[in-house]
Structures are given as structure tokens and as C-alpha cells.
Design an enzyme around this catalytic site. Sequence first.
Site, PDB file in Angstrom:
ATOM      1  N   SER A  47      72.849  19.888 -28.377  1.00 36.61           N
ATOM      2  CA  SER A  47      72.402  20.816 -27.331  1.00 36.61           C
ATOM      3  C   SER A  47      73.582  21.168 -26.436  1.00 36.61           C
ATOM      4  O   SER A  47      74.538  20.397 -26.327  1.00 36.61           O
ATOM      5  CB  SER A  47      71.313  20.151 -26.478  1.00 36.61           C
ATOM      6  OG  SER A  47      70.999  20.948 -25.363  1.00 36.61           O
ATOM      7  N   TYR A  91      67.695  13.138 -20.860  1.00 36.50           N
ATOM      8  CA  TYR A  91      67.667  14.034 -22.027  1.00 36.50           C
ATOM      9  C   TYR A  91      69.080  14.467 -22.394  1.00 36.50           C
ATOM     10  O   TYR A  91      69.495  14.381 -23.559  1.00 36.50           O
ATOM     11  CB  TYR A  91      66.792  15.266 -21.753  1.00 36.50           C
ATOM     12  CG  TYR A  91      66.895  16.278 -22.876  1.00 36.50           C
ATOM     13  CD1 TYR A  91      66.238  16.057 -24.087  1.00 36.50           C
ATOM     14  CD2 TYR A  91      67.694  17.424 -22.755  1.00 36.50           C
ATOM     15  CE1 TYR A  91      66.375  16.959 -25.144  1.00 36.50           C
ATOM     16  CE2 TYR A  91      67.825  18.323 -23.806  1.00 36.50           C
ATOM     17  CZ  TYR A  91      67.163  18.092 -24.994  1.00 36.50           C
ATOM     18  OH  TYR A  91      67.300  18.967 -26.040  1.00 36.50           O
TER      19      TYR A  91
HETATM   20  N1  LIG Z   1      64.404  24.517 -26.966  1.00 37.05           N
HETATM   21  C1  LIG Z   1      65.630  24.340 -26.480  1.00 37.05           C
HETATM   22  O1  LIG Z   1      66.037  24.966 -25.470  1.00 37.05           O
HETATM   23  C2  LIG Z   1      66.587  23.393 -27.154  1.00 37.05           C
HETATM   24  C3  LIG Z   1      67.941  23.497 -26.822  1.00 37.05           C
HETATM   25  C4  LIG Z   1      68.844  22.628 -27.410  1.00 37.05           C
HETATM   26  C5  LIG Z   1      68.409  21.697 -28.324  1.00 37.05           C
HETATM   27  N2  LIG Z   1      67.085  21.602 -28.626  1.00 37.05           N
HETATM   28  C6  LIG Z   1      66.683  20.583 -29.601  1.00 37.05           C
HETATM   29  O2  LIG Z   1      66.118  21.223 -30.712  1.00 37.05           O
HETATM   30  C7  LIG Z   1      65.223  20.333 -31.387  1.00 37.05           C
HETATM   31  C8  LIG Z   1      63.900  21.045 -31.653  1.00 37.05           C
HETATM   32  O3  LIG Z   1      63.336  21.425 -30.410  1.00 37.05           O
HETATM   33  P1  LIG Z   1      62.434  22.728 -30.232  1.00 37.05           P
HETATM   34  O4  LIG Z   1      62.974  23.489 -29.095  1.00 37.05           O
HETATM   35  O5  LIG Z   1      62.229  23.408 -31.540  1.00 37.05           O
HETATM   36  O6  LIG Z   1      61.086  22.046 -29.710  1.00 37.05           O
HETATM   37  P2  LIG Z   1      59.585  22.048 -30.248  1.00 37.05           P
HETATM   38  O7  LIG Z   1      59.147  23.421 -30.612  1.00 37.05           O
HETATM   39  O8  LIG Z   1      58.820  21.282 -29.199  1.00 37.05           O
HETATM   40  O9  LIG Z   1      59.684  21.179 -31.588  1.00 37.05           O
HETATM   41  C9  LIG Z   1      59.842  19.800 -31.574  1.00 37.05           C
HETATM   42  C10 LIG Z   1      59.518  19.287 -32.965  1.00 37.05           C
HETATM   43  O10 LIG Z   1      59.722  17.873 -32.974  1.00 37.05           O
HETATM   44  C11 LIG Z   1      58.594  17.278 -33.586  1.00 37.05           C
HETATM   45  N3  LIG Z   1      58.429  15.896 -33.123  1.00 37.05           N
HETATM   46  C12 LIG Z   1      58.379  15.446 -31.834  1.00 37.05           C
HETATM   47  N4  LIG Z   1      58.164  14.111 -31.837  1.00 37.05           N
HETATM   48  C13 LIG Z   1      58.076  13.728 -33.137  1.00 37.05           C
HETATM   49  C14 LIG Z   1      57.855  12.488 -33.783  1.00 37.05           C
HETATM   50  N5  LIG Z   1      57.674  11.351 -33.089  1.00 37.05           N
HETATM   51  N6  LIG Z   1      57.815  12.467 -35.138  1.00 37.05           N
HETATM   52  C15 LIG Z   1      57.997  13.610 -35.849  1.00 37.05           C
HETATM   53  N7  LIG Z   1      58.212  14.806 -35.298  1.00 37.05           N
HETATM   54  C16 LIG Z   1      58.248  14.862 -33.952  1.00 37.05           C
HETATM   55  C17 LIG Z   1      57.424  18.173 -33.215  1.00 37.05           C
HETATM   56  O11 LIG Z   1      56.399  18.065 -34.193  1.00 37.05           O
HETATM   57  P3  LIG Z   1      55.016  17.271 -34.032  1.00 37.05           P
HETATM   58  O12 LIG Z   1      54.611  17.338 -32.586  1.00 37.05           O
HETATM   59  O13 LIG Z   1      54.114  17.993 -34.967  1.00 37.05           O
HETATM   60  O14 LIG Z   1      55.324  15.880 -34.491  1.00 37.05           O
HETATM   61  C18 LIG Z   1      58.062  19.548 -33.351  1.00 37.05           C
HETATM   62  O15 LIG Z   1      58.035  19.991 -34.684  1.00 37.05           O
HETATM   63  C19 LIG Z   1      65.113  19.103 -30.479  1.00 37.05           C
HETATM   64  O16 LIG Z   1      65.967  18.097 -30.964  1.00 37.05           O
HETATM   65  C20 LIG Z   1      65.615  19.618 -29.131  1.00 37.05           C
HETATM   66  O17 LIG Z   1      66.156  18.580 -28.341  1.00 37.05           O
HETATM   67  C21 LIG Z   1      66.168  22.441 -28.066  1.00 37.05           C
END
Ligand SMILES: NC(=O)c1ccc[n+]([C@@H]2O[C@H](COP(=O)([O-])OP(=O)(O)OC[C@H]3O[C@@H](n4cnc5c(N)ncnc54)[C@H](OP(=O)(O)O)[C@@H]3O)[C@@H](O)[C@H]2O)c1
Length: 225
Positions: free
Chosen positions: A136, A148
Site C-alpha cells: 500500500s 494498518y
Molecule cells: N482499498 C484501498 O484503498 C487499498 C489501498 C492499498 C492497499 N489495499 C489492500 O488491498 C487488499 C484488498 O483490499 P480491497 O480494497 O480490495 O478490500 P475489500 O474489497 O474489503 O476486499 C478484502 C478481501 O479480503 C478478504 N478477506 C478479509 N479477511 C479474510 C480472511 N480472514 N480470510 C479470507 N479472506 C479474507 C475479503 O473476503 P471475505 O470477506 O469474503 O473473506 C475480501 O475479498 C488488502 O490487502 C488491502 O490492504 C487496499
Amino acid sequence: MSKVVLITGASSGIGEACARAAVEAGHKVALAARSKDKLDALVSDLGADKALALVTDVTDPQAQERMFEQAVAHFGRLDVVVPNAGVGASARGTEAGSVESFQKMIEVNCLAVTYTAKFAMPHLRETKGHMVLIGSMAGYETMWGSVYSATKWFIRGYADNLGKELGEAGGRVTCLHPGMVDTAFFDEAKPDALRAEDIARAFIFAIEQPDHVRVPHMQVYPKDS
Ligand SMILES: NC(=O)c1ccc[n+]([C@@H]2O[C@H](COP(=O)([O-])OP(=O)(O)OC[C@H]3O[C@@H](n4cnc5c(N)ncnc54)[C@H](OP(=O)(O)O)[C@@H]3O)[C@@H](O)[C@H]2O)c1
């Protein structure tokens, strides 16, 4: 060449967008997350010949071992593994944050990624494959008391360490660092943020580089407005 790609956290946001882009580009995908309904819907969208749903809680190492066994039994090999599942917290900083939220973030964003990497390694060694970690912008910045952000500093460092281990086996590691992306990660819409598809394009760029090319880190940020 068509690759077999395993993505955790594939039920929404960045993971789902990477899965869709991978299939669009001719690859096959194993999709892991806890939400069976969302994974099943995604498989029926992408086609059961190209996608496999693996209901998995990544914080359970045994469940992750089963996830890898099932993916390889189904597709025969793994070329790309993406430990993408991640969680944030709503409270700002450390003093106001809950101990439970710290535990959850470190468990999902750090510990579970080490399990994914460990169980992926023998398969990626066999295919001289590729691990794509999701860091990130928060792993480059000093963010007021943020646990985080610290989990993403861990990912940034761990990616380089893994790069040495998998690199020795002929594979490669990329760490993708998104700026803010409009996903379910946030409780409210983020209209000025990136779209998950912006990250998916960078993901496809990284995994489709020729074999002699390594992209260790990619930062994809929203343009300054
Ligand atoms: N959005 C941003 O601004 C941003 C920026 C930089 C980095 N990121 C990173 O990108 C990645 C994806 O985030 P996103 O923005 O796409 O968020 P998101 O839409 O909330 O997706 C998160 C995913 O993680 C899964 N997950 C959470 N806990 C889990 C567990 N215990 N076991 C298996 N799966 C789990 C969720 O699926 P289920 O709930 O179905 O398990 C969901 O598919 C993360 O690592 C986040 O830190 C996000």
C-alpha cells in the site's frame, strides 16, 4: 502463455478485479475468500472452466494448506499466487484503536500472508512462478499512530525477503502498492480514489512480463488533483 493464478481475498475489490482481468487475459484463477456466495457468483460469471472457488479463512493455516491442495488438484499447477486478503480499522491511531482490531490486522495482513507464502513456495518453485504481494501507499508513509500502515511496511519488507528466496529458485516477487482505491475496504464511497481495475491493469502488466524480467515494486497512486 496461459497461467494459473491463485488469489486470496478474491470475493471483492482489488482481488476480484485482478481475477476478472486475469481471465480476460486468458489465464485461469483459483479464488479464495470466506464469502461462498460471492465466490460462487464470480465463478459463474467467469466460467467454471476458468475459475474455481475455494472457501477459505486465510487466518487458518490448515485451511490454507487445503486451499493449495485443492487448487493444484484442480488446475495441475500454480504459476502466480497473490496474497491479497486484507483488513483495515475504523479508529484512527493507536490509543483509540481496539486491541481486537490490532490482532485482526496483524493476523490477516501479516501472519496469514506468511502462511500463503510458505504453502505457495513448493508450487512456485516447480513452475519458477511469481508471487504478487499487495502492499500500500500506507507502507511508504508515516501515518499518525497507524497499525494498518505498519502492517503494510511489513509487507513491503517481506516482499524483498521473499524475492530473494523465490528468486534463488528461479521465480520472482512483485509488491504492488496501491494508493486509495474505491472498494468495500471503506465504509463510504471514495469517488476521487482509484478504481480496482486500475490496480488490476498493473497486476496484469507485472505477471505478463517475459521470464527474464522482474518488477519488484509497483506504486499505483491517484493523480494529484
Ligand atoms: N482499498 C484501498 O484503498 C487499498 C489501498 C492499498 C492497499 N489495499 C489492500 O488491498 C487488499 C484488498 O483490499 P480491497 O480494497 O480490495 O478490500 P475489500 O474489497 O474489503 O476486499 C478484502 C478481501 O479480503 C478478504 N478477506 C478479509 N479477511 C479474510 C480472511 N480472514 N480470510 C479470507 N479472506 C479474507 C475479503 O473476503 P471475505 O470477506 O469474503 O473473506 C475480501 O475479498 C488488502 O490487502 C488491502 O490492504 C487496499
